[in-house]
Each structure stands twice: as structure tokens, then as C-alpha cells.
Design a protein around this motif. Sequence first.
Motif, PDB file in Angstrom:
ATOM      1  N   ALA A   1       0.841  -1.203   0.000  1.00 17.89           N
ATOM      2  CA  ALA A   1       0.000   0.000   0.000  1.00 17.89           C
ATOM      3  C   ALA A   1       0.872   1.247   0.000  1.00 17.89           C
ATOM      4  O   ALA A   1       2.003   1.230   0.480  1.00 17.89           O
ATOM      5  CB  ALA A   1      -0.907   0.003   1.230  1.00 17.89           C
ATOM      6  N   GLY A   2       0.327   2.309  -0.537  1.00 19.17           N
ATOM      7  CA  GLY A   2       0.975   3.621  -0.442  1.00 19.17           C
ATOM      8  C   GLY A   2       2.205   3.798  -1.306  1.00 19.17           C
ATOM      9  O   GLY A   2       2.952   4.763  -1.129  1.00 19.17           O
ATOM     10  N   MET A   3       2.421   2.909  -2.265  1.00 21.40           N
ATOM     11  CA  MET A   3       3.655   2.987  -3.051  1.00 21.40           C
ATOM     12  C   MET A   3       3.652   4.161  -4.043  1.00 21.40           C
ATOM     13  O   MET A   3       4.682   4.484  -4.621  1.00 21.40           O
ATOM     14  CB  MET A   3       3.892   1.671  -3.785  1.00 21.40           C
TER      15      MET A   3
ATOM     16  N   TRP B   1     -11.837   9.275  -3.407  1.00 22.03           N
ATOM     17  CA  TRP B   1     -10.483   8.707  -3.461  1.00 22.03           C
ATOM     18  C   TRP B   1      -9.736   8.815  -2.145  1.00 22.03           C
ATOM     19  O   TRP B   1      -8.528   8.610  -2.081  1.00 22.03           O
ATOM     20  CB  TRP B   1      -9.683   9.338  -4.611  1.00 22.03           C
ATOM     21  N   ARG B   2     -10.473   9.150  -1.106  1.00 22.07           N
ATOM     22  CA  ARG B   2      -9.828   9.144   0.217  1.00 22.07           C
ATOM     23  C   ARG B   2      -9.842   7.714   0.740  1.00 22.07           C
ATOM     24  O   ARG B   2     -10.647   7.332   1.575  1.00 22.07           O
ATOM     25  CB  ARG B   2     -10.529  10.113   1.171  1.00 22.07           C
ATOM     26  N   LYS B   3      -8.923   6.918   0.226  1.00 23.56           N
ATOM     27  CA  LYS B   3      -8.875   5.493   0.557  1.00 23.56           C
ATOM     28  C   LYS B   3      -7.500   4.959   0.157  1.00 23.56           C
ATOM     29  O   LYS B   3      -6.737   5.640  -0.531  1.00 23.56           O
ATOM     30  CB  LYS B   3      -9.959   4.752  -0.227  1.00 23.56           C
ATOM     31  N   LEU B   4      -7.237   3.743   0.585  1.00 25.50           N
ATOM     32  CA  LEU B   4      -6.023   3.062   0.140  1.00 25.50           C
ATOM     33  C   LEU B   4      -6.368   2.229  -1.085  1.00 25.50           C
ATOM     34  O   LEU B   4      -7.477   1.707  -1.193  1.00 25.50           O
ATOM     35  CB  LEU B   4      -5.489   2.144   1.240  1.00 25.50           C
ATOM     36  N   SER B   5      -5.408   2.131  -1.984  1.00 30.97           N
ATOM     37  CA  SER B   5      -5.573   1.260  -3.149  1.00 30.97           C
ATOM     38  C   SER B   5      -4.381   0.316  -3.227  1.00 30.97           C
ATOM     39  O   SER B   5      -3.528   0.441  -4.105  1.00 30.97           O
ATOM     40  CB  SER B   5      -5.639   2.099  -4.432  1.00 30.97           C
TER      41      SER B   5
ATOM     42  N   ASP C   1     -10.159  -1.505  -3.101  1.00 30.43           N
ATOM     43  CA  ASP C   1     -10.375  -0.314  -2.287  1.00 30.43           C
ATOM     44  C   ASP C   1     -10.374  -0.706  -0.815  1.00 30.43           C
ATOM     45  O   ASP C   1     -11.051  -1.651  -0.431  1.00 30.43           O
ATOM     46  CB  ASP C   1     -11.731   0.319  -2.602  1.00 30.43           C
ATOM     47  N   VAL C   2      -9.638   0.029  -0.030  1.00 31.55           N
ATOM     48  CA  VAL C   2      -9.600  -0.230   1.414  1.00 31.55           C
ATOM     49  C   VAL C   2      -9.819   1.099   2.129  1.00 31.55           C
ATOM     50  O   VAL C   2      -9.127   2.083   1.832  1.00 31.55           O
ATOM     51  CB  VAL C   2      -8.234  -0.824   1.839  1.00 31.55           C
ATOM     52  N   PRO C   3     -10.789   1.143   3.058  1.00 31.41           N
ATOM     53  CA  PRO C   3     -10.995   2.399   3.797  1.00 31.41           C
ATOM     54  C   PRO C   3      -9.741   2.767   4.589  1.00 31.41           C
ATOM     55  O   PRO C   3      -9.015   1.879   5.043  1.00 31.41           O
ATOM     56  CB  PRO C   3     -12.151   2.083   4.749  1.00 31.41           C
ATOM     57  N   LEU C   4      -9.507   4.069   4.744  1.00 31.32           N
ATOM     58  CA  LEU C   4      -8.308   4.505   5.463  1.00 31.32           C
ATOM     59  C   LEU C   4      -8.286   3.960   6.892  1.00 31.32           C
ATOM     60  O   LEU C   4      -7.232   3.658   7.430  1.00 31.32           O
ATOM     61  CB  LEU C   4      -8.238   6.036   5.483  1.00 31.32           C
TER      62      LEU C   4
END
Lengths: 114, 671
Positions: free
Chosen positions: B270-272, B622-626, B639-642
Motif C-alpha cells: 500500500a501507499g507505493m 479517493w480518500r482510501k487506500l488502493s 479499495d480499502v478504507p483509510l
Amino acid sequence: MDRRVYMVPNPPMPNIPLQFDAAVCNGCNVCVKICRTDVLMPNPERLTPPIVLYPDECWYCGCCVEDCPRPGAIMLVHPLNQSVVVSWKRKKTGESFRLGMKDPPPPNTRPPAR
Amino acid sequence: MTSWWDLIEGGQSTPEWPYPIRYGQESRISTDVLVLGGGIAGCHAAISAARRGASVVIVEKGHIRRSGQGGAGVDHWQAACANPCSTVSPEEYTRAIVDGFAGYDCGPMRYAQCRESWDAALDCERMGVQIRDVHGEFEGAEFRDPETQLLFCYDYESRHSLRVYGDTMKPCLHKETVRLGIKTYNRVMATSLLTEDGKAGVRVVGATGVNVRTGELYVFRAKATVLAMAHPRREWVFSTELNGGAATFADLNIVGDGHAMAWNAGAELAGMERSYDTAGGFAYIQYGVGYPDNTWFGCTMVDARGKPVPWFDGSGRELAAVRDRFLPRDGQKFMLIGGGLTGSSVTPQTQGNHIDDSLAERIRSGEVVLPLYADLPSLPAHERRAIFGLMVGNEGKTRVPVYETYTRAGFDPDQDMLQAPIMPPDAYRSPHYPAGVSVPQWREIFGGGLMVDWDLRSSLEGLYGAGRSVYGAGDHSGAATSGRYAGRRAADYARDASGPAVDEDQLETERARVYAPLQKRPESMGWKELNAGICRIMQDYCGQFRSEETLLRGLRLLAEVREAELTRGYAANPHELGRVLECHTILTVAEIVMHASLARRASSEHLDFRRLDYPAVDPPEWRKLSPIRRDHGEVKTRDVPLDYHLQPPYASTYEENYVAHGGSSPDTGGA
């Protein structure tokens, strides 16, 4: 100026991150053992300072100096690109000094907090 | 013969490699818990797993005594919320930081830090690290608690973070690993994760490694594996030519091998896509120029004429006295400062005191005249000594490179003002002046890593994460605490796990990859040129601005380079072999970053992420992790909630989840 001249590649940069004092260093290779990026190689000639084989890979962490059992055997020398702008001003007199200057002021011998 | 010139010019033949060459030879090792990376996170993971009764092996690319980003020391010990003087609860601190990062932070890892940071500090103290002013040098200082002798930093009222004498941290951790019988394989670069039946996306059963002195291959079979390796570096910018490795915050060993291995094994990352701009090889000596932040926090800065630069609180009110810099403003519960916790990564509620953005305008208008100086002599004696003597002296790369080097050259903080670098006015918007002037397309990954659950387990069975291997921002105490936590969970899993089996076909493929760079051909290429070439692709196709067009082209280009130039990478010895294999890592991480960038179809201020084809900034959807992973050659995202870690199947509070995942029984240390 009678000397032999060789065909050699350009020196890697920075040139000399670590200066060894051959009179103090006994070639124990503690620095070789602990250097994170393996900058140093044991000298084929026993009891002599290691070879700084990969000066371009030095992180300048100073751990080799710290862990060295013979104080003064290794000196860390920052790359000129960084050290040349390290300067300070004596507040009272307005004098300016810099790291590596020709006639430096006397050392400040106070150790770090303990 | 010690210098390069001596070696080349001496008229002698080139010396032979000093270590035995063991290309093709192989050692097989079995263990309960395998820890990849022997830095701060890895040492703590290994120690806590061993205390749970597991057999533990550490694999370390350098030498464990001083390796890793924390290997050269530490001055700040953050988030020690549980120390007897703290007025901030772990919950409050966690929420403040997660909110500061607009939700883009790893909740479980952050909460574990806030809960266990103080315990971890005490643990380090038992191992021999000094965490208190035991000699009374700072008696009477406002930041010292007389009863506990603890020294606090940044916020003297809420007292959540410590000043520590952490120069000896790594040697003490090393000693403890030896005492506990943990076996460390130094100079072994981990190259791949081994998986059940050699498949991707299933249980991890160990790893391979290659010795960068001898070239010997190692096969580690493990019930559980903790990935405790650093974040990716050398992706967008690489040059040893300027300053060697001096000007980069991470040493050259740090490239993200762990991230690449996890990706290849099918783990979710995540977050890459997140990154920030950097000065690359043009930074200044770390902590070695005058500035008002982090290790030098609170220092008075004056301009060339001696005029002080004003300090402000988080509400914009100018602060009159030096001591005000260390105190929260009226009505403010606590401040978050240091370790990247300034400016946009904190909320207004916890915004710390600072020299504000208007400095750039003041310089432009001529009100402030460059150069600036750190006016140490004007500070109260305790503050001066704390900055130059305690913090500079114990923080990584300060004991020898700054304290000893500068004082030997005559620098005296009682009399002298250290100059700040002279930079364009806007560069002073960041208070961390040693970082230098950044270039927009020269970037560094920020916080991307393993997607984890409340066990700090990755998406793969048997694979746990700690420190910078995990998604989210981190620091020294965060590495220590996540290591402790992941080590415990890995040991608990290993206790009941079945014996792992190595897939010989997978091993054979990896063996061929690892040794391929030993073949010299007319078109051979060295590791530096490969590294710099990949960086150019990243600068152009995945730089400050990205689009589907550039990213897809970039991915094609990377695939071509993998087939062509990368196969020509040549290694003359085991050291170079490691460096060429790092280029494999760098290329793989480049692909991960491009895939992650494709998956986020929106721009984001929080992530410093700009899509030319999706210019809307932080749209709510788009306030989420992908997070992304590789599955049968395809890249999958979801999609993953923050706040996934506070949603079902998890409980809704940090505390409940922490306790439910073994947090109620922190290990008792070595006493």
C-alpha cells in the motif's frame, strides 16, 4: 620530477572519506568488520591499515572511527562538496572559520554529554 | 597502500579479493522465525521472538553491530506516551498523527508505537543504553524531570518524547541478540522469499540470500518470516559521484529489497504511489549546518546582521521568549514536532512552534539578510548543550561526523554561531535546512510498504512486517516497537505452524538469477550505470507529474530494460554482485510504483501525488487506500478504507484491537 607515471582511470569521487594514520593503526580490521557498506578491505600486508576500496560508497556515519580501538588511527573527512560550506562565526570577535581551513583555531576539547 | 591511488599507482598487480570465493556453494538453515534485516526493527523483532522461545535467525546485508538507518545512533525517542511524566495518552497521540497524515498512516503500527515506546525504551536501558541524565549534567533544566532523570524534547509540558543517549543503541541491541543465542548471518543480502510450492500469493516458508563477500548462496527455511528491511531508495536519483553516500539520508545498502521480494511473492503493498522531492546527492552534512528543527529544535536563528528570526506558535502568534518555543500555546493539549511531523503532516490542534513560512518573504524583501546563523551562544546553557553535545553527539551520523569533527576544528558552541546553508528563499519553507534544495522530479518513496493486519501480518501467511517494510510513516521508536510486536506475533504463529518445505524449482530459478551477473560479455554494464538509467525512467515517466500515458510507456520501457540492459549487468566480485542484484530490486520497485500510480486515479495533496489526467485533488471518493499485488502475472487492486483497522472484522477502538492481538502481554524485557 623524475617519477613513473601510469595509465590509470580517474579517481572515484569523493576521494578519501577515511584517512588512516599508519603509525597508530595496527591493522586489526575492526573497521573492516563493521563497515555497513563494506567500503574497507583488509590489507594483503598484515598489521597495516585497510584499503579504502569503495570511497564512493561511504555513508560518512563515522562508526568505524567510533568503534576503532586505537583512537586517532582513523579520521573521517567529509567530501569537499559538503565541508566547504561548513562555517561559523565567533560571536564576540566576528571572526569566520570553516571546516578544513588552513590555520584552524585550537580544538575544543569538551566531550559530548554523557 | 590504503588509498585508491596507492592501490592503482603502486606498480603492483591488482590485489586478489580478500575473502574466499564460494560462488555456487550453498548453506541450508532452518529456524522458527527468520528476520530479514538486522536494523532497529529487525533486532527488536528477533529479540522479542527469541524471548517467546522461538529459534531465531537474522539476515543482514551489512554487519549487525552498526547497520541500518538507526545504526549510527538516535537522539529522539518519540511517542513515549506511557512514560510517568507524559500527559498524552497513546490513543490521543495515535489519533493526532493519523489525522495529521489525513488518515494515510498505518493505524496498528502507530498505536503499537504509542503503547510500547516507553516499554521499548526501558528495554533498551536494560540492554545498556543510557536513556536518562544519570550524571546530572542537566540538573535544573526545564526539560529534565528530577525524579526520573528523564530528559524531554520538543514539548516540555506534555513530555511525550524523550532525549536519549542513543549513540550506543545498535551495539547494545547486537549484544542482546548474542546473549539470547540469536544467530546473525552478516553480509548476506536477502534476495527472494520462498513460498509454499513455489507459488505466489501463498504461505511464505523462508528466503534466499547471497553473501556479498564470498558469493555463497543461503537457503533459509522458516515457519515465520519478519520482513524488517528499509524502504526503497535510489529509485529516482542516484549519484555517488558527488558525495559518495554522504548526502543521502539512507546508506547505499538501502534500496527496498524487502519490498521487491514481497511483491514477487504476491504480497499486497500500500501507499507505493506516495513520494516527495529530494535534493538527492546535493544535501548538506546531516545535522551539520545551523537550522531550527528536529535535532536542532528550538535554536535561535539570526540573520547576517545578527537580527533574530521570529518564532511563532501554531496559531500564528509570535513567541517572545526562548522557553516559549518548547511550550504548547494556551488551550493546546500537546505539540507534535520533529521526525517529519511539521507543516502539512500535523493538524492545527497539534501544530508545533516554528519559524514560519513568512521567512521566505522576509528574505525576498530584504528584511532578513542571508546567511542565517544558528545562534547557539545566545541560548540558555542547558538548551545549548542539549542541542550541541546531547542531540548532536547521539543522533545518527553526528558523534564523529559532526561533534568530533567540528570541535576538533575549533568549533565551540559557547562562542560560535554555525552558519545555515545559503539557499533560494523558498527552500527555507522547510525548517530542515540540511536536506538542501530539492528538485521536483528527484523523488523518494514516502511510507509505501506491506499492507498489514492487527498482527502486523502481511497478506501472505507466515510473513510479518516491521519498521519501514510496512506501509506508513516511521521513526526510530516506531521501528523498535513494530519490531517487538511483529516478533511476538511471528513467534506465536511459528509455535503452531507446520514445518515448511522449500520448493526446489523455485530455488533453482532464483539461483540462476542470482549468479547471472557473473558472466562477462562485450556489452557488459556496471551497476552504477544500470541504477542511473532506471532513475532516468522514473524521473521522466513517473516524476512529479504522471499520467496513464507516461506510466504505461514507463512500464514498457522498464520491461525492455529488464530484458536487455539488466541482463548485461556485470559483477567482478561478490560485492558488485550485491550491487547488481540491487538494480534488479530497483527496477522491480520502479514497476511497483508505476502500478500503484496507475491504480490511484486522482491527484492528492496529502500524498504529493499528481496525475495530469486526473487533476482533481483529493476528491472524497479517493480518500482510501488502493493496495496492489501481483496475481498470476496480473496486477490486482482493491479499495480499502483509510480506517480499515477500526472496521469489521476488527473492533472499533485501537485499545480493543491491540489487546485482542496479544498487546496485553508485552514482553518483560531482559531483566
